[in-house]
Write a protein that holds these residues in place. Structure first.
Motif, PDB file in Angstrom:
ATOM      1  N   PHE A   1      23.443 -22.584  79.323  1.00 14.84           N
ATOM      2  CA  PHE A   1      23.956 -21.048  79.104  1.00 14.84           C
ATOM      3  C   PHE A   1      22.470 -20.060  79.170  1.00 14.84           C
ATOM      4  CE2 PHE A   1      25.945 -23.434  75.855  1.00 14.84           C
ATOM      5  CZ  PHE A   1      27.814 -22.692  75.893  1.00 14.84           C
ATOM      6  N   GLY A   2      22.550 -19.347  79.258  1.00 12.36           N
ATOM      7  CA  GLY A   2      21.249 -18.470  79.430  1.00 12.36           C
ATOM      8  C   GLY A   2      20.601 -18.075  78.354  1.00 12.36           C
ATOM      9  N   ALA A   3      19.809 -17.087  78.860  1.00  9.91           N
ATOM     10  CA  ALA A   3      18.959 -16.755  77.485  1.00  9.91           C
ATOM     11  C   ALA A   3      19.769 -16.384  75.851  1.00  9.91           C
ATOM     12  CB  ALA A   3      18.512 -15.267  77.722  1.00  9.91           C
ATOM     13  N   LEU A   4      18.789 -17.111  74.680  1.00  6.33           N
ATOM     14  CA  LEU A   4      19.506 -16.556  73.832  1.00  6.33           C
ATOM     15  C   LEU A   4      18.206 -16.064  72.908  1.00  6.33           C
ATOM     16  CD1 LEU A   4      20.399 -19.839  71.735  1.00  6.33           C
ATOM     17  CD2 LEU A   4      18.587 -18.875  70.983  1.00  6.33           C
ATOM     18  N   ARG A   5      18.627 -15.199  72.018  1.00  6.09           N
ATOM     19  CA  ARG A   5      17.816 -14.835  70.795  1.00  6.09           C
ATOM     20  C   ARG A   5      18.313 -14.714  70.183  1.00  6.09           C
ATOM     21  NH1 ARG A   5      18.866 -12.640  75.682  1.00  6.09           N
ATOM     22  NH2 ARG A   5      20.486 -11.253  75.017  1.00  6.09           N
ATOM     23  N   SER A   6      17.299 -15.274  68.772  1.00  2.00           N
ATOM     24  CA  SER A   6      17.761 -14.280  67.332  1.00  2.00           C
ATOM     25  C   SER A   6      16.476 -14.374  66.070  1.00  2.00           C
ATOM     26  CB  SER A   6      17.318 -16.256  66.614  1.00  2.00           C
ATOM     27  OG  SER A   6      16.932 -16.621  66.593  1.00  2.00           O
ATOM     28  N   ALA A   7      17.444 -13.413  65.288  1.00  2.00           N
ATOM     29  CA  ALA A   7      16.708 -12.785  65.005  1.00  2.00           C
ATOM     30  C   ALA A   7      17.048 -12.273  62.890  1.00  2.00           C
ATOM     31  CB  ALA A   7      15.888 -11.759  64.847  1.00  2.00           C
ATOM     32  N   ALA A   8      15.699 -13.162  62.246  1.00  2.00           N
ATOM     33  CA  ALA A   8      16.109 -12.793  60.874  1.00  2.00           C
ATOM     34  C   ALA A   8      14.876 -12.014  60.275  1.00  2.00           C
ATOM     35  CB  ALA A   8      16.271 -14.421  60.062  1.00  2.00           C
TER      36      ALA A   8
ATOM     37  N   ARG B   1      15.509 -12.098  54.020  1.00  2.00           N
ATOM     38  CA  ARG B   1      16.373 -12.751  54.059  1.00  2.00           C
ATOM     39  C   ARG B   1      16.445 -13.638  55.435  1.00  2.00           C
ATOM     40  NH1 ARG B   1      22.094  -9.691  54.424  1.00  2.00           N
ATOM     41  NH2 ARG B   1      23.375 -11.080  53.276  1.00  2.00           N
ATOM     42  N   PRO B   2      15.550 -14.350  54.887  1.00  2.00           N
ATOM     43  CA  PRO B   2      15.422 -15.821  56.137  1.00  2.00           C
ATOM     44  C   PRO B   2      16.891 -16.707  56.280  1.00  2.00           C
ATOM     45  CG  PRO B   2      14.477 -16.168  54.536  1.00  2.00           C
ATOM     46  CD  PRO B   2      14.454 -14.571  54.084  1.00  2.00           C
ATOM     47  N   GLY B   3      17.776 -16.538  55.639  1.00  2.00           N
ATOM     48  CA  GLY B   3      18.943 -17.475  55.276  1.00  2.00           C
ATOM     49  C   GLY B   3      20.043 -16.872  56.706  1.00  2.00           C
ATOM     50  N   HIS B   4      19.598 -15.478  56.744  1.00  2.00           N
ATOM     51  CA  HIS B   4      20.791 -14.255  57.772  1.00  2.00           C
ATOM     52  C   HIS B   4      20.190 -13.848  58.269  1.00  2.00           C
ATOM     53  CE1 HIS B   4      23.615 -10.434  57.715  1.00  2.00           C
ATOM     54  NE2 HIS B   4      23.986 -11.515  58.512  1.00  2.00           N
ATOM     55  N   ALA B   5      21.063 -14.400  59.998  1.00  2.00           N
ATOM     56  CA  ALA B   5      20.480 -14.890  61.530  1.00  2.00           C
ATOM     57  C   ALA B   5      21.110 -13.433  62.435  1.00  2.00           C
ATOM     58  CB  ALA B   5      19.749 -16.051  62.030  1.00  2.00           C
ATOM     59  N   ILE B   6      21.269 -13.357  63.077  1.00  2.00           N
ATOM     60  CA  ILE B   6      21.853 -12.727  64.044  1.00  2.00           C
ATOM     61  C   ILE B   6      20.994 -13.263  65.182  1.00  2.00           C
ATOM     62  CG2 ILE B   6      22.455 -10.754  65.346  1.00  2.00           C
ATOM     63  CD1 ILE B   6      23.074 -10.757  62.430  1.00  2.00           C
ATOM     64  N   ILE B   7      22.029 -14.115  66.603  1.00  2.00           N
ATOM     65  CA  ILE B   7      22.220 -14.763  67.508  1.00  2.00           C
ATOM     66  C   ILE B   7      23.170 -13.893  68.772  1.00  2.00           C
ATOM     67  CG2 ILE B   7      22.292 -17.377  68.611  1.00  2.00           C
ATOM     68  CD1 ILE B   7      22.262 -18.236  65.404  1.00  2.00           C
ATOM     69  N   GLU B   8      22.050 -14.068  69.548  1.00  2.00           N
ATOM     70  CA  GLU B   8      23.044 -12.834  71.065  1.00  2.00           C
ATOM     71  C   GLU B   8      22.227 -14.289  71.672  1.00  2.00           C
ATOM     72  OE1 GLU B   8      21.100  -9.404  72.288  1.00  2.00           O
ATOM     73  OE2 GLU B   8      22.291  -8.064  70.795  1.00  2.00           O
ATOM     74  N   LEU B   9      23.386 -14.776  72.864  1.00  2.00           N
ATOM     75  CA  LEU B   9      23.963 -15.646  73.986  1.00  2.00           C
ATOM     76  C   LEU B   9      24.329 -15.153  75.112  1.00  2.00           C
ATOM     77  CD1 LEU B   9      23.489 -19.116  74.394  1.00  2.00           C
ATOM     78  CD2 LEU B   9      25.524 -18.829  74.081  1.00  2.00           C
ATOM     79  N   ASP B  10      23.600 -14.882  76.111  1.00  2.00           N
ATOM     80  CA  ASP B  10      23.687 -14.724  77.947  1.00  2.00           C
ATOM     81  C   ASP B  10      24.644 -15.299  77.585  1.00  2.00           C
ATOM     82  OD1 ASP B  10      22.271 -12.225  76.633  1.00  2.00           O
ATOM     83  OD2 ASP B  10      20.571 -12.497  77.499  1.00  2.00           O
TER      84      ASP B  10
ATOM     85  N   VAL C   1      24.693 -15.579  61.240  1.00  2.00           N
ATOM     86  CA  VAL C   1      25.088 -16.967  61.062  1.00  2.00           C
ATOM     87  C   VAL C   1      24.615 -16.374  58.537  1.00  2.00           C
ATOM     88  CG1 VAL C   1      24.231 -19.666  60.605  1.00  2.00           C
ATOM     89  CG2 VAL C   1      24.797 -18.774  62.806  1.00  2.00           C
ATOM     90  N   GLN C   2      24.689 -16.929  57.859  1.00  2.00           N
ATOM     91  CA  GLN C   2      24.381 -16.838  56.573  1.00  2.00           C
ATOM     92  C   GLN C   2      24.506 -18.223  56.788  1.00  2.00           C
ATOM     93  OE1 GLN C   2      25.737 -13.155  53.801  1.00  2.00           O
ATOM     94  NE2 GLN C   2      26.836 -12.479  55.502  1.00  2.00           N
ATOM     95  N   ALA C   3      22.619 -18.975  56.049  1.00  2.00           N
ATOM     96  CA  ALA C   3      23.415 -19.985  55.412  1.00  2.00           C
ATOM     97  C   ALA C   3      22.498 -20.008  54.067  1.00  2.00           C
ATOM     98  CB  ALA C   3      22.015 -20.417  56.556  1.00  2.00           C
ATOM     99  N   ALA C   4      22.729 -21.103  53.306  1.00  2.00           N
ATOM    100  CA  ALA C   4      22.704 -21.534  52.071  1.00  2.00           C
ATOM    101  C   ALA C   4      21.588 -23.190  52.407  1.00  2.00           C
ATOM    102  CB  ALA C   4      22.920 -21.877  51.194  1.00  2.00           C
ATOM    103  N   LEU C   5      20.865 -23.665  51.458  1.00  2.00           N
ATOM    104  CA  LEU C   5      19.977 -25.141  51.651  1.00  2.00           C
ATOM    105  C   LEU C   5      21.109 -26.836  51.876  1.00  2.00           C
ATOM    106  CD1 LEU C   5      17.998 -24.633  48.400  1.00  2.00           C
ATOM    107  CD2 LEU C   5      17.011 -23.818  50.633  1.00  2.00           C
ATOM    108  N   SER C   6      22.263 -26.062  51.486  1.00  2.00           N
ATOM    109  CA  SER C   6      22.814 -27.343  51.742  1.00  2.00           C
ATOM    110  C   SER C   6      23.788 -27.028  53.413  1.00  2.00           C
ATOM    111  CB  SER C   6      24.441 -27.139  51.010  1.00  2.00           C
ATOM    112  OG  SER C   6      25.078 -26.455  50.607  1.00  2.00           O
ATOM    113  N   GLY C   7      23.534 -25.810  53.302  1.00  2.00           N
ATOM    114  CA  GLY C   7      24.286 -25.670  55.713  1.00  2.00           C
ATOM    115  C   GLY C   7      25.237 -24.284  55.112  1.00  2.00           C
ATOM    116  N   LEU C   8      25.781 -24.099  55.979  1.00  2.00           N
ATOM    117  CA  LEU C   8      26.720 -22.669  56.545  1.00  2.00           C
ATOM    118  C   LEU C   8      27.237 -22.206  55.024  1.00  2.00           C
ATOM    119  CD1 LEU C   8      27.168 -22.782  59.858  1.00  2.00           C
ATOM    120  CD2 LEU C   8      24.657 -22.135  59.020  1.00  2.00           C
TER     121      LEU C   8
END
Length: 347
Positions: A93-100, A104-113, A137-144
């Motif tokens: 794939f192309g470039a990947l960008r993520s931000a949280a 609130r580190p358990g909620h991340a936004i990801i973009e993929l080119d 993506v909204q994650a908890a300690l056990s997973g998503l």
């Protein structure tokens, strides 16, 4: 007022100084913690990817670094590559960008080119590109806990092995696909897994010919009972849906011109991945569906099957152009009344 009174600091000024010192100390600690966390993410992820190579599955993040200071934190890659030697599959794939947000580190936004290149052994390749693809993506300690994927203006091609009985070894078909917009949403609902999928203006061409059908708008809303564990860390496997039960709340196929088919009902998946269930199916504009499907199933047997199904639906609807029937599926074979009309793929 004496000189001593002027020199003596007031209680208010001492509080301001203490506040200023506290703020400076907090900023120093915060900055140090952010960069330590960023370093830990890079170090541990690099170690994790290295360990995965030994198991035959690997992932590469080119020029990996963590950005977002001061209020966000996220992983960035110039390109992404996945390999699964055991299954003979690879993807790039192309470039990947993520931000949280830091708070609130358990909620991340990801973009993929794009572009994307996906290969399956033997002899299947998919190439695709898009205008925008991002995930939440909204994650908890056990997973998503929940995750969503959306894309706009998807276009691609797939090279598939020829499936005709008289096809020579190495023969292939080129499938060209396009979609204006699509979404996929998954969430844990107690012990269950909820899934909602949709695609707008989906178009399919075979071997650079004309479109097989008019642009399709499709959506599905379903629940898999007891499969919420699939969202947890390590829960997903290729055959994870086998042995499950669920409810199709709504499945809709819309070809325009009032050609709409909906289905709903309970289903189950056996240990071989074959689907069984009983669905209530409503088809509008039966004649329109007939006219379009005979262009897809052009061989004699396929044309006869399409015409027979359309005639049965019209008869069950007392000659009307809209029918609601019960569709029974047993071990992957769909039956209308007592007549088999098609086969569903294995899961």
């Amino acid at each position: 007022m004496t000189a001593a009174d002027i020199a003596a600091p007031s209680a208010g000024s001492r509080k301001i100084k203490r506040l200023a010192i506290g703020i400076v100390l907090f900023l120093i600690v915060y900055c140090g913690a952010w960069f330590v966390a960023a370093n830990q993410i890079e170090t541990r992820l690099a170690h994790f990817l290295t360990e995965k190579k030994a198991s035959g599955a690997s992932a590469e993040c080119d020029d990996m670094n963590v950005r977002g200071f001061p209020f966000r934190i996220g992983l960035f890659c110039n390109s992404v590559r996945l390999d699964d030697i055991k299954r003979g599959a690879s993807a790039s794939f192309g470039a990947l960008r993520s931000a949280a947000q830091v708070y609130r580190p358990g909620h991340a936004i990801i973009e993929l080119d794009g572009p994307a290149e996906i290969r399956f052994s033997p002899g299947m390749t998919v190439s695709a590109d898009w205008e925008l693809m991002h995930a939440s993506v909204q994650a908890a300690l056990s997973g998503l806990d929940r995750t969503s994927l959306t894309y706009d203006k998807l276009a691609g091609t797939a090279m598939l092995p020829a499936f005709e009985d008289d096809a020579a070894p190495g023969d292939t078909h080129k499938v060209i696909f396009n979609a204006g917009h699509g979404e996929a949403h998954f969430r844990q609902n107690g012990p269950d897994l909820d899934a909602a999928l949709s695609v707008d203006q989906f178009d399919l061409k075979l071997d650079a010919g004309t479109s097989l059908l008019p642009p399709v708008n499709a959506s599905a809303d379903m629940t898999f009972a007891g499969r919420g564990i699939l969202m947890q860390r390590g829960g997903w496997k290729p055959d994870a849906l086998r042995g499950s039960k669920g409810e199709m709340r709504n499945l809709t196929l819309d070809l325009g011109n009032d050609m709409i088919t909906t289905a709903s009902g309970p289903f189950s998946v056996n240990d071989q991945g074959l689907i069984s269930g009983e669905f209530s199916v409503t088809m509008k504009n039966i004649e329109g569906w007939r006219q379009n499907l005979v262009k897809v199933f052009t061989d004699k047997d396929g044309t006869v099957m399409v015409n027979n199904i359309a005639n049965m639906l019209t008869a069950l609807a007392d000659g009307k152009n809209e029918a609601t029937v019960k569709l029974n599926v047993r071990d992957g074979i769909a039956f209308l009344a007592f007549f088999p009309i098609g086969e569903l793929p294995q899961l």
